[in-house]
Scaffold this active site. Structure first.
Site, short mmCIF file in Angstrom:
data_model
loop_
_atom_site.label_atom_id
_atom_site.label_comp_id
_atom_site.label_asym_id
_atom_site.label_seq_id
_atom_site.Cartn_x
_atom_site.Cartn_y
_atom_site.Cartn_z
N ASP A 1 0.89 -0.83 -0.48
CA ASP A 1 -0.31 -0.34 -0.22
C ASP A 1 1.07 1.35 0.09
O ASP A 1 2.43 1.34 0.59
CB ASP A 1 -0.69 0.16 1.45
CG ASP A 1 -0.25 -0.14 2.87
OD1 ASP A 1 0.98 -0.37 2.82
OD2 ASP A 1 -0.87 0.91 3.70
N GLU A 2 0.14 2.53 -0.41
CA GLU A 2 0.84 3.75 -0.43
C GLU A 2 1.92 3.57 -0.53
O GLU A 2 2.95 4.56 0.02
CB GLU A 2 0.62 4.05 1.05
CG GLU A 2 -1.17 4.24 1.99
CD GLU A 2 -1.01 4.55 2.89
OE1 GLU A 2 -2.23 5.52 3.22
OE2 GLU A 2 -0.56 4.42 3.82
N VAL A 3 3.04 2.94 -2.15
CA VAL A 3 4.07 3.89 -2.66
C VAL A 3 4.17 4.69 -3.47
O VAL A 3 4.07 4.27 -4.38
CB VAL A 3 4.32 1.85 -3.50
CG1 VAL A 3 5.56 2.51 -3.34
CG2 VAL A 3 4.64 1.04 -2.25
#
Length: 486
Positions: free
Chosen positions: A294-296
Site C-alpha cells: 500500500d501507499e507507494v
C-alpha cells in the site's frame, strides 16, 4: 431480546423458562476444549466445578455432524440448547463447540449490583448457527505505537469473543520493526522507536510462537504482515544499502505515509525480500503471509508490478498464500491471491474486477466502515478522519458484496476490521476504539443481510455493556446506543 453479537442464523424457543447457572460442570471431547469452555463461563462469573459436584448444572459439548442450521455444511456450524435441565452444545468440529460456548457466555445475564446473592440466569433457547464468511478478522497495527504480547493476547480474547478467526498483525512500517528476523538480526535496532518517541519493542521468535499457540488454541489464526515496497523506513535506517543512495535513513516518529520505498533494480533488494519473507513464513503456522503493497507514492506502476510478482512468488515458494493490500491488483495476480480492499478509488475498480476474474479473492476492509481508528465524531479525542467519521451505525450498515462496483459476489473471501495506532498508545484507548464497533463488523461478517437489524443490534450492544465492564474492556459510550446505568 437476546444479547447475542453476532446475531445467529436461527433462534428458537425464546419464551422457554430460564436456567439458573451459578455453578457448571463442563463435559467436552477433550481437556483443552473443556478448559476453553470453562474459560468462557468463568469470564462471566460462572463457577466451574467437578462433574460430580452436587448442584452443578451440566454443560455438555458433543461432536455431532447433524448440528447447525438445516442444510448447512459449514465446518463452523453449531447448535446450542438451553433447557431447565442444562446446556448441550453440538457441532461437527471443535471450533463450532467453542463458538457455542461463546454464545452461551453472551447469554449469561450478569447479576445486578443491588441483587446480592441472586442467581445468574440463561434464557431457555435453541440456537442453530453458522457464519456467512470464512474470513472474519481484525488487522492490528503494533508499529505506530508498540503493543506487546500481553496486549496482543487481550486482543485475541476480544476477537475470539465475537467469533472472528483472524488476527492480522501489522509488524513493520516506517516507525519501527516489530518482529525478530533471524537472518537479518540488525533489524532489532529499528525496534525502539514509535510515533511521538518513547521506548518500544518487538516480538522475539519465542514471543511470536507463543502468541500463535495461544491464538490457535482459541481457533484464531495470526497472519503476519511485512509491508513492502513502501512503508519501509525502519529497514532503511538499518540497511542503508537498500536505499537509492546507499545511505541509512533516520528513525521516523511521525505519521506521514508514502515517502519511503525499495528499489527493484538495487542488488540488495531481492536478497533482503527473500530473507525477510522466508523468515516470517518459516515462523508462521497459518497459511497466509501479508506482504503489504500500500501507499507507494513515488513508484511507477511497472516497477511496483515487479515487486508484487516477486513477493507473491517468494511467499508461494514457502508454501503460503500471499495477501496484498488492494494496490496489489496493479501487478500480476495469481489465482488464490488475497487482495485487501481498504480505500475507495473509483479509477481502480476495473482493475479489481479484472483481478477477481483472474482468480484473486477479496477481503473487505473499507475505511469508511471497517477502519476502527477513524474518529467516531469530529469532537472525538482519538483517531484520524481521512476516511470520514465512523460511528457505530456506519460500521454496521454496509454490504461487502456491493463495495466494489462490478465485483462478483463470490470473489469476496470475507471481512476484516482494522485499527491503526497513530493516536492510540494504551490498551484502554485501543479498546475504546474497537468497542462497540468491532461487534458491528463481526455481525457484517457472520450474519446474513436479511437477518441484520440496526435497532435490534444497538439494543444488544447495550445489553453487553455490563459484561464488558465486568471484564475490564474499555468501550466508547456512543450516543447511538441507550446505555444502561453503570
Amino acid at each position: 431480546m437476546l444479547p447475542l453479537i453476532p446475531w445467529p442464523t436461527v433462534v428458537e424457543g425464546q419464551d422457554a423458562p430460564s436456567l439458573a447457572l451459578d455453578v457448571a460442570s463442563v463435559v467436552a471431547p477433550d481437556d483443552s476444549l473443556a478448559a476453553l469452555a470453562a474459560e468462557q463461563l468463568a469470564a462471566v462469573g460462572v463457577r466451574v466445578a467437578a462433574a460430580d459436584e452436587d448442584g452443578a448444572t451440566p454443560v455438555v459439548l458433543r461432536l455431532d455432524a447433524a448440528a447447525g442450521p438445516e442444510g448447512s455444511d459449514n465446518p463452523e456450524r453449531y447448535t446450542l440448547r438451553v433447557t431447565t435441565a442444562g446446556v448441550e452444545a453440538t457441532a461437527p468440529e471443535p471450533v463450532g463447540l467453542l463458538h457455542a460456548a461463546r454464545t452461551l457466555r453472551q447469554l449469561v445475564a450478569p447479576v445486578p449490583a443491588d441483587a446480592a446473592g441472586g442467581a445468574r440466569e440463561v434464557p431457555g433457547v435453541v440456537v442453530h448457527d453458522a457464519p456467512r464468511y470464512r474470513w472474519r478478522g481484525l488487522s492490528f497495527d503494533v508499529v505506530r505505537h508498540w503493543f506487546g504480547p500481553d496486549d496482543i493476547r487481550a486482543v485475541v480474547d476480544l476477537v475470539a469473543a465475537f467469533k472472528l478467526r483472524v488476527l492480522h498483525l501489522h509488524l513493520t512500517d516506517d516507525q519501527g520493526w516489530r518482529i525478530e528476523t533471524p537472518s537479518r538480526p540488525e533489524l532489532e535496532k529499528a525496534s525502539d522507536s514509535q510515533v511521538g518517541g518513547g521506548t518500544a519493542g518487538f516480538l522475539t521468535v519465542d514471543d511470536y510462537r507463543e502468541l500463535q499457540a495461544y491464538a490457535a488454541e482459541r481457533f484464531v489464526t495470526i497472519v503476519p504482515e511485512f509491508d513492502m515496497p513502501g512503508h519501509i523506513n525502519a529497514a532503511l535506517q538499518v540497511y542503508g544499502a537498500l536505499s537509492q543512495d546507499g545511505l541509512a535513513t533516520e528513525p521516523y516518529e511521525g505519521i506521514e505515509v508514502g515517502f519511503s520505498r525499495l528499489w527493484f533494480d538495487n542488488p540488495a533488494t531481492e536478497p533482503f525480500l527473500r530473507a525477510v519473507i522466508g523468515d516470517i513464513a518459516g515462523m508462521t503456522e497459518g497459511d497466509w503471509v501479508h506482504v503489504g503493497g500500500d501507499e507507494v507514492h513515488t513508484m511507477e506502476v511497472e516497477e511496483f508490478a515487479k515487486f508484487v510478482e516477486l513477493a507473491g512468488r517468494i511467499v508461494r515458494e514457502h508454501g503460503k498464500t500471499p495477501i496484498f493490500w488492494q494496490e496489489g491488483a496493479r501487478g500480476p495476480v495469481e489465482p488464490g491471491t488475497l487482495l485487501q480492499y481498504w480505500e475507495p478509488k473509483g479509477e481502480e475498480f476495473a482493475r479489481f474486477v479484472a483481478a477477481a476474474h483472474a482468480g484473486a479473492r477479496f477481503i473487505m476492509s473499507p475505511g469508511n466502515h471497517a477502519y476502527l481508528d477513524m474518529k467516531y465524531t469530529p469532537e472525538h479525542p482519538l483517531g484520524l478522519h481521512w476516511a470520514g467519521y465512523v460511528e457505530l451505525r456506519d460500521s454496521y450498515e454496509w454490504e461487502p458484496t456491493t463495495v466494489i462496483d462490478g465485483l462478483p459476489a463470490d470473489s469476496v473471501e470475507g471481512v476484516e476490521a482494522a485499527v491503526w495506532t497513530e493516536t492510540l498508545a494504551t490498551r484502554e484507548e485501543l479498546f475504546s476504539m474497537l468497542l462497540p464497533r468491532l461487534g458491528a463488523v463481526a455481525e457484517v461478517a457472520w450474519t446474513s443481510p436479511e437477518r441484520k437489524d440496526w435497532d435490534a443490534f444497538r439494543a444488544r450492544v447495550a445489553a453487553q455493556a455490563p459484561v464488558w465492564r465486568e471484564t475490564g474492556w474499555a468501550f466508547h459510550e456512543t450516543p447511538q446506543v441507550d446505555w444502561p446505568t453503570a
